[in-house]
Every structure is written in C-alpha cells, then in structure tokens.
Design an enzyme around this catalytic site. Structure first.
Site, PDB file in Angstrom:
ATOM      1  N   GLY A  78       0.395  -1.208   0.077  1.00 14.32           N
ATOM      2  CA  GLY A  78      -0.150  -0.335   0.338  1.00 14.32           C
ATOM      3  C   GLY A  78       0.452   1.036   0.287  1.00 14.32           C
ATOM      4  O   GLY A  78       0.506   2.182   0.558  1.00 14.32           O
TER       5      GLY A  78
ATOM      6  N   SER B 261       1.000   3.496  -2.426  1.00 14.23           N
ATOM      7  CA  SER B 261       1.496   4.417  -3.135  1.00 14.23           C
ATOM      8  C   SER B 261       1.113   5.883  -3.142  1.00 14.23           C
ATOM      9  O   SER B 261       1.297   7.027  -3.929  1.00 14.23           O
ATOM     10  CB  SER B 261       0.309   4.131  -4.570  1.00 14.23           C
ATOM     11  OG  SER B 261      -0.921   3.900  -4.346  1.00 14.23           O
TER      12      SER B 261
ATOM     13  N   VAL C 276      -2.791  -7.691  -1.845  1.00 12.93           N
ATOM     14  CA  VAL C 276      -2.561  -8.371  -0.953  1.00 12.93           C
ATOM     15  C   VAL C 276      -3.553  -9.183  -0.896  1.00 12.93           C
ATOM     16  O   VAL C 276      -2.708 -10.288   0.359  1.00 12.93           O
ATOM     17  CB  VAL C 276      -2.011  -6.989   0.568  1.00 12.93           C
ATOM     18  CG1 VAL C 276      -1.676  -6.052   0.687  1.00 12.93           C
ATOM     19  CG2 VAL C 276      -3.269  -6.688   1.028  1.00 12.93           C
TER      20      VAL C 276
ATOM     21  N   SER D  22      -4.301   0.178  14.037  1.00 14.01           N
ATOM     22  CA  SER D  22      -4.872   1.512  14.559  1.00 14.01           C
ATOM     23  C   SER D  22      -5.075   1.592  15.680  1.00 14.01           C
ATOM     24  O   SER D  22      -5.415   0.600  16.305  1.00 14.01           O
ATOM     25  CB  SER D  22      -5.869   1.461  13.503  1.00 14.01           C
ATOM     26  OG  SER D  22      -7.001   2.567  13.423  1.00 14.01           O
TER      27      SER D  22
ATOM     28  N   TYR E  17     -14.331  -2.838  10.112  1.00 17.25           N
ATOM     29  CA  TYR E  17     -13.306  -2.373  10.737  1.00 17.25           C
ATOM     30  C   TYR E  17     -12.649  -2.512  11.630  1.00 17.25           C
ATOM     31  O   TYR E  17     -11.046  -2.448  12.067  1.00 17.25           O
ATOM     32  CB  TYR E  17     -13.168  -1.257  10.533  1.00 17.25           C
ATOM     33  CG  TYR E  17     -11.698  -0.096  10.185  1.00 17.25           C
ATOM     34  CD1 TYR E  17     -10.822  -0.671   9.235  1.00 17.25           C
ATOM     35  CD2 TYR E  17     -11.382   0.523  10.930  1.00 17.25           C
ATOM     36  CE1 TYR E  17      -9.418   0.617   9.241  1.00 17.25           C
ATOM     37  CE2 TYR E  17     -10.093   1.632  11.280  1.00 17.25           C
ATOM     38  CZ  TYR E  17      -9.417   1.495  10.166  1.00 17.25           C
ATOM     39  OH  TYR E  17      -8.112   1.622   9.386  1.00 17.25           O
TER      40      TYR E  17
ATOM     41  N   LYS F 294      -8.711  -4.035  12.819  1.00 15.03           N
ATOM     42  CA  LYS F 294      -7.760  -4.147  13.944  1.00 15.03           C
ATOM     43  C   LYS F 294      -7.404  -4.415  15.311  1.00 15.03           C
ATOM     44  O   LYS F 294      -6.466  -4.693  15.023  1.00 15.03           O
ATOM     45  CB  LYS F 294      -8.524  -2.908  13.399  1.00 15.03           C
ATOM     46  CG  LYS F 294      -8.072  -1.828  12.078  1.00 15.03           C
ATOM     47  CD  LYS F 294      -6.604  -1.860  11.223  1.00 15.03           C
ATOM     48  CE  LYS F 294      -6.801  -1.331  10.480  1.00 15.03           C
ATOM     49  NZ  LYS F 294      -5.474  -1.366   9.433  1.00 15.03           N
TER      50      LYS F 294
END
Length: 239
Positions: free
Chosen positions: A13, A15, A65, A142, A155, A159
């Site tokens: 990740g 970019s 990924v 996170s 999410y 995490k």
C-alpha cells in the site's frame, strides 16, 4: 555509511498516504524500497518520485495483498532486484463502515481480506527472507484495534485481529532474530476511504509522522523491541 544504507524494504500500500510517507523516509535513509499497490499508474508514478527523493533506489510493483501468489511474486521480484529483504512494512488497508445489520458481505470481505488476511499473506510470503537477514516486520494497525465504535464492525474486527496477530507473530519470530512491531495510529490526515486530506485536518497525525516512527524502530538498539506503539494527535479539537 549508516547502518540502514543499502538495506532493502518492502512497503505494501505504498503509492499514497502512510505507505508512501514511510517509503519516503526509507529512501532518504539510503535504503532501497519496493512499494506495492493495485493501481499500476499510481504505484509506478510514486516509485518514480521516490527515485528523485534520496539516495535509496525504488521500484513499484502491482500487487493485491489479498492474493497470496501475487504477494509471493512481489517478494521474488524484490529479492531478484536487490539481493534480499530486510524490512517489511505491512501497511495496505481499506475501510468500509456501516451498521452491522447493514454491512454487505462484499464490504465485510473487502476489509477482512485486505486488513487481516492480507497481512498474513504478506508475512507468509516474506518471512523466509526476513529470517535470512534477521530483519524487521512492522504492521500498521490502528487505535480501532483498541477502541470499538458504532459502524465499525468490519474495521474493528480487522484491526483488533491485526493487533493480536502482530503480537503473536512477535513472539513466534523473535526466536529467529526477526523483530516485529505494530504501530497503531489514531486520526491520520490521508486519502483513506477515498477522501483527500483538507487543510482543516492539520491537527491530525501526518503521514510523515508515521515515517519518523518507522525510522525510530529501525534505528532502536538491537537489544530492545517496542512491540506496540499507540499514537494519538497531541491536540485534537475540543468537542
């Protein structure tokens, strides 16, 4: 020559956002870096910018990924290009937010498969090389892995799982001389979930702040291992 010069890093990740800021810090330190992302134009453009940033070299690799074979191929390309692999930054992540009764199956899998399974694939594809160099694995988690919130079922699950995965991996891999740390930021001004950071977000953690923390980990005394770092904005706006 500094201790990091000519060492090799892989950033998933990479970019934009945190990943690109970490890669920027890495090349400025004289390391060579490979960044991966799903969008060819974006990852190649980012790698070209990194080439102009510091003494380290950079290459952009198209890789999802969520696909283990793509991850393994990416690691093979890094080793072929630079001769080995010393550092892996598992950063790629997505966010999809909805109440649990409204969360779609597709969005659930997008988050879990990227943020959790994708990190396992990253480690699985690279761990043999990290063992050879007694390298360093850093996962970007996170504070959502500590603090749950409404609308965050997928999410939070990803995490919380990543925090547990990273700490267990730390215990597994340190006996092989591989360090493992996880950085858990709060609010970061990035393009996360497709939104561009606004000037009003200057109070938030900046991506380059995470880059500096990665450098801190990579230059910490060999005998010490900060296994988990929680990071919060120091002056959030008053509610």
């Amino acid at each position: 020559m500094n201790a990091l010069e000519n060492k090799v890093a892989l950033v998933t990740g990479g970019s934009k956002g945190i990943g690109l800021a970490v890669a920027d810090a890495i090349v400025r330190a004289g390391m060579n870096v490979a960044i991966t992302a799903r969008n060819r134009a974006e990852v190649e453009a980012a790698a070209a910018r990194l080439e102009e940033t510091g003494p380290g070299k950079s290459v952009g690799i198209v890789c999802d990924v969520r696909d283990f074979e793509q991850q393994r191929s990416a690691v093979d390309r890094v080793v072929a290009a630079y001769g080995g692999l010393d550092v892996v930054i598992a950063n790629a992540g997505v966010g999809r937010f909805a109440a649990v009764d409204e969360m779609s199956v597709e969005d659930w899998h997008s988050v879990i498969d990227t943020n959790l399974t994708g990190v396992f694939y990253t480690v699985k594809a690279s761990v043999a090389q990290l063992k050879k160099r007694k390298g360093y694995l850093i996962t970007i988690g996170s504070l959502a892995g500590t603090n749950f919130f409404a609308g965050g079922s997928a999410y939070n699950a990803s995490k919380f799982g990543l925090a547990g995965f990273s700490q267990a991996a730390m215990l597994d891999l340190r006996r092989h001389g591989v360090k493992v740390s996880t950085i858990m930021p709060g609010s970061v001004a990035t393009h996360f979930s497709g939104s561009a950071p606004a000037p009003s977000e200057s109070w938030k953690i900046q991506p380059e702040d995470i880059g500096e923390m990665v450098m801190y980990l990579l230059t910490a005394p060999e005998r010490t291992l900060p296994s988990k770092i929680e990071v919060r904005p120091s002056r959030p706006p008053s509610s």
